[in-house]
Design a protein around this motif. Structure first.
Motif, PDB file in Angstrom:
ATOM      1  N   LEU A 201       0.796  -1.225   0.000  1.00 19.84           N
ATOM      2  CA  LEU A 201       0.000   0.000   0.000  1.00 19.84           C
ATOM      3  C   LEU A 201       0.834   1.284   0.000  1.00 19.84           C
ATOM      4  CD1 LEU A 201      -3.075  -0.852   2.282  1.00 19.84           C
ATOM      5  CD2 LEU A 201      -3.033  -0.450  -0.188  1.00 19.84           C
ATOM      6  N   PRO A 202       1.915   1.388   0.805  1.00 17.49           N
ATOM      7  CA  PRO A 202       2.719   2.613   0.743  1.00 17.49           C
ATOM      8  C   PRO A 202       3.267   2.903  -0.650  1.00 17.49           C
ATOM      9  CG  PRO A 202       3.270   1.372   2.703  1.00 17.49           C
ATOM     10  CD  PRO A 202       2.387   0.491   1.881  1.00 17.49           C
ATOM     11  N   ALA A 203       3.665   1.862  -1.380  1.00 19.44           N
ATOM     12  CA  ALA A 203       4.177   2.073  -2.738  1.00 19.44           C
ATOM     13  C   ALA A 203       3.089   2.638  -3.640  1.00 19.44           C
ATOM     14  CB  ALA A 203       4.703   0.755  -3.307  1.00 19.44           C
ATOM     15  N   VAL A 204       1.884   2.056  -3.555  1.00 17.96           N
ATOM     16  CA  VAL A 204       0.757   2.532  -4.361  1.00 17.96           C
ATOM     17  C   VAL A 204       0.428   3.979  -4.008  1.00 17.96           C
ATOM     18  CG1 VAL A 204      -1.679   2.201  -4.921  1.00 17.96           C
ATOM     19  CG2 VAL A 204      -0.190   0.209  -4.623  1.00 17.96           C
ATOM     20  N   VAL A 205       0.357   4.278  -2.715  1.00 18.27           N
ATOM     21  CA  VAL A 205      -0.001   5.622  -2.270  1.00 18.27           C
ATOM     22  C   VAL A 205       1.047   6.644  -2.689  1.00 18.27           C
ATOM     23  CG1 VAL A 205      -0.363   7.081  -0.240  1.00 18.27           C
ATOM     24  CG2 VAL A 205      -1.412   4.816  -0.346  1.00 18.27           C
ATOM     25  N   LEU A 206       2.306   6.332  -2.499  1.00 18.94           N
ATOM     26  CA  LEU A 206       3.375   7.274  -2.829  1.00 18.94           C
ATOM     27  C   LEU A 206       3.397   7.592  -4.326  1.00 18.94           C
ATOM     28  CD1 LEU A 206       6.293   5.900  -0.608  1.00 18.94           C
ATOM     29  CD2 LEU A 206       5.152   8.114  -0.374  1.00 18.94           C
ATOM     30  N   ILE A 207       3.317   6.563  -5.152  1.00 18.69           N
ATOM     31  CA  ILE A 207       3.353   6.777  -6.603  1.00 18.69           C
ATOM     32  C   ILE A 207       2.119   7.538  -7.063  1.00 18.69           C
ATOM     33  CG2 ILE A 207       3.354   5.627  -8.858  1.00 18.69           C
ATOM     34  CD1 ILE A 207       4.978   3.376  -7.584  1.00 18.69           C
ATOM     35  N   CYS A 208       0.952   7.189  -6.504  1.00 15.96           N
ATOM     36  CA  CYS A 208      -0.288   7.866  -6.891  1.00 15.96           C
ATOM     37  C   CYS A 208      -0.291   9.328  -6.444  1.00 15.96           C
ATOM     38  CB  CYS A 208      -1.499   7.138  -6.318  1.00 15.96           C
ATOM     39  SG  CYS A 208      -1.878   5.586  -7.139  1.00 15.96           S
ATOM     40  N   LEU A 209       0.285   9.622  -5.275  1.00 18.07           N
ATOM     41  CA  LEU A 209       0.358  11.006  -4.807  1.00 18.07           C
ATOM     42  C   LEU A 209       1.231  11.848  -5.730  1.00 18.07           C
ATOM     43  CD1 LEU A 209       0.638  10.682  -0.915  1.00 18.07           C
ATOM     44  CD2 LEU A 209      -1.250  11.659  -2.236  1.00 18.07           C
ATOM     45  N   VAL A 210       2.375  11.301  -6.113  1.00 14.87           N
ATOM     46  CA  VAL A 210       3.269  12.028  -7.027  1.00 14.87           C
ATOM     47  C   VAL A 210       2.600  12.213  -8.378  1.00 14.87           C
ATOM     48  CG1 VAL A 210       5.451  11.917  -8.281  1.00 14.87           C
ATOM     49  CG2 VAL A 210       5.371  11.289  -5.867  1.00 14.87           C
ATOM     50  N   THR A 211       1.990  11.156  -8.898  1.00 16.18           N
ATOM     51  CA  THR A 211       1.313  11.244 -10.191  1.00 16.18           C
ATOM     52  C   THR A 211       0.129  12.201 -10.124  1.00 16.18           C
ATOM     53  OG1 THR A 211       1.909   8.931 -10.621  1.00 16.18           O
ATOM     54  CG2 THR A 211       0.230   9.907 -12.041  1.00 16.18           C
ATOM     55  N   GLY A 212      -0.644  12.140  -9.052  1.00 14.44           N
ATOM     56  CA  GLY A 212      -1.769  13.051  -8.888  1.00 14.44           C
ATOM     57  C   GLY A 212      -1.320  14.493  -8.809  1.00 14.44           C
ATOM     58  N   GLY A 213      -0.199  14.744  -8.123  1.00 16.20           N
ATOM     59  CA  GLY A 213       0.346  16.085  -8.050  1.00 16.20           C
ATOM     60  C   GLY A 213       0.754  16.597  -9.425  1.00 16.20           C
ATOM     61  N   LEU A 214       1.353  15.734 -10.215  1.00 12.37           N
ATOM     62  CA  LEU A 214       1.745  16.115 -11.590  1.00 12.37           C
ATOM     63  C   LEU A 214       0.521  16.401 -12.448  1.00 12.37           C
ATOM     64  CD1 LEU A 214       4.612  13.511 -12.117  1.00 12.37           C
ATOM     65  CD2 LEU A 214       4.892  15.997 -12.112  1.00 12.37           C
ATOM     66  N   ILE A 215      -0.532  15.589 -12.294  1.00 10.97           N
ATOM     67  CA  ILE A 215      -1.771  15.818 -13.042  1.00 10.97           C
ATOM     68  C   ILE A 215      -2.348  17.183 -12.690  1.00 10.97           C
ATOM     69  CG2 ILE A 215      -4.187  15.095 -13.294  1.00 10.97           C
ATOM     70  CD1 ILE A 215      -3.222  12.210 -13.062  1.00 10.97           C
ATOM     71  N   GLY A 216      -2.376  17.497 -11.392  1.00  2.00           N
ATOM     72  CA  GLY A 216      -2.877  18.802 -10.967  1.00  2.00           C
ATOM     73  C   GLY A 216      -2.062  19.953 -11.533  1.00  2.00           C
ATOM     74  N   TYR A 217      -0.747  19.757 -11.587  1.00  2.00           N
ATOM     75  CA  TYR A 217       0.137  20.796 -12.145  1.00  2.00           C
ATOM     76  C   TYR A 217      -0.139  21.041 -13.615  1.00  2.00           C
ATOM     77  CZ  TYR A 217       4.436  22.937 -13.880  1.00  2.00           C
ATOM     78  OH  TYR A 217       5.352  23.756 -14.511  1.00  2.00           O
ATOM     79  N   TYR A 218      -0.303  19.977 -14.393  1.00  2.00           N
ATOM     80  CA  TYR A 218      -0.511  20.132 -15.832  1.00  2.00           C
ATOM     81  C   TYR A 218      -1.939  20.538 -16.172  1.00  2.00           C
ATOM     82  CZ  TYR A 218       4.130  18.432 -16.969  1.00  2.00           C
ATOM     83  OH  TYR A 218       5.503  18.310 -17.086  1.00  2.00           O
ATOM     84  N   LEU A 219      -2.874  20.351 -15.244  1.00  2.00           N
ATOM     85  CA  LEU A 219      -4.250  20.795 -15.488  1.00  2.00           C
ATOM     86  C   LEU A 219      -4.437  22.284 -15.193  1.00  2.00           C
ATOM     87  CD1 LEU A 219      -6.407  17.839 -14.085  1.00  2.00           C
ATOM     88  CD2 LEU A 219      -6.199  18.574 -16.471  1.00  2.00           C
ATOM     89  N   MET A 220      -3.497  22.864 -14.477  1.00  2.00           N
ATOM     90  CA  MET A 220      -3.607  24.293 -14.117  1.00  2.00           C
ATOM     91  C   MET A 220      -3.448  25.184 -15.351  1.00  2.00           C
ATOM     92  SD  MET A 220      -1.368  24.328 -10.584  1.00  2.00           S
ATOM     93  CE  MET A 220      -1.365  26.122 -10.558  1.00  2.00           C
TER      94      MET A 220
END
Length: 220
Positions: A201-220
């Motif tokens: 679970l930590p691996a899934v959460v960490l990767i998803c948090l980083v990816t989600g942050g990148l998605i938010g950055y590129y959607l701005m």
């Protein structure tokens, strides 16, 4: 097995981290003593997947080397960091293990993966046909749930031939990678040994948090 599993993860990530995850998750039920090693192998394969995807993309279009550097290689950092943590913890434990590893070329996991891959890719392509290019992100998310390479080939082809904007291409790959990580995490929790659920679970959460942050950055 203790040394071979993590090497399998590195090499398996060069081919398909999704197929490797499915295979190791199934094997963990038969060899639960090696659950931590299987987790390490999976996380390493997930990190290698991003590197492989980046190299494929820049091979197909050298102009994408700089735009894809951050989106595809930043998620590698938490994956490798967590893999190192797992390795260090395993080194400290020194627990005695027993295993009954048999034929490494089992047919059933390959058949299962083929069925899953076919169904998801059918849904993704059907969505692209009936919903149009406006549903690119949704199609990429569905396609990425099975395999990243097919999504990468599609969006790069659209970029080269149809003028798809680099920002849209990056977002499509990020959505696909997010779905891919979630799918692999679910595979482990559903098909793997119970002792693998907590460490994965930590691996899934960490990767998803980083990816989600990148998605938010590129959607701005």
């Amino acid at each position: 097995p203790g040394k071979g599993i993590w090497l399998t993860g590195l090499l398996g990530g060069l081919a398909s981290s999704t197929a490797l995850t499915l295979n190791l998750a199934g094997r963990s039920r038969e060899n639960e003593d090696y659950a931590s090693d299987f987790t390490l192998g999976m996380v390493l394969s997930w990190a290698v997947m991003y590197v492989r995807l980046y190299l494929i993309c820049i091979f197909l279009s050298g102009a994408l080397a700089k735009p894809l550097l951050l989106p595809l290689l930043l998620p590698v950092v938490p994956a490798l960091a967590y893999a190192l943590f797992l390795k260090a913890r395993e080194f400290r434990n020194h627990s005695q293990k027993s295993a009954d590893f048999t034929n490494p070329f089992k047919l059933l996991p390959a058949i299962k993966f083929g069925i899953v891959f076919t169904v998801v890719m059918f849904v993704a392509n059907a969505a692209r046909v009936y919903l149009g290019s406006g549903a690119l992100l949704a199609c990429s998310f569905l396609g990425g749930a099975a395999e990243m390479d097919a999504v990468a080939f599609s969006v790069i082809d659209m970029n080269l031939k149809s003028g798809l904007a680099v920002r849209e291409l990056v977002l499509a790959l990020l959505f696909a990678s997010l779905a891919n990580t979630l799918t692999k995490g679910i595979m482990v929790c559903v098909l793997g040994a119970k002792s693998m659920r907590r460490p994965i679970l930590p691996a899934v959460v960490l990767i998803c948090l980083v990816t989600g942050g990148l998605i938010g950055y590129y959607l701005m």
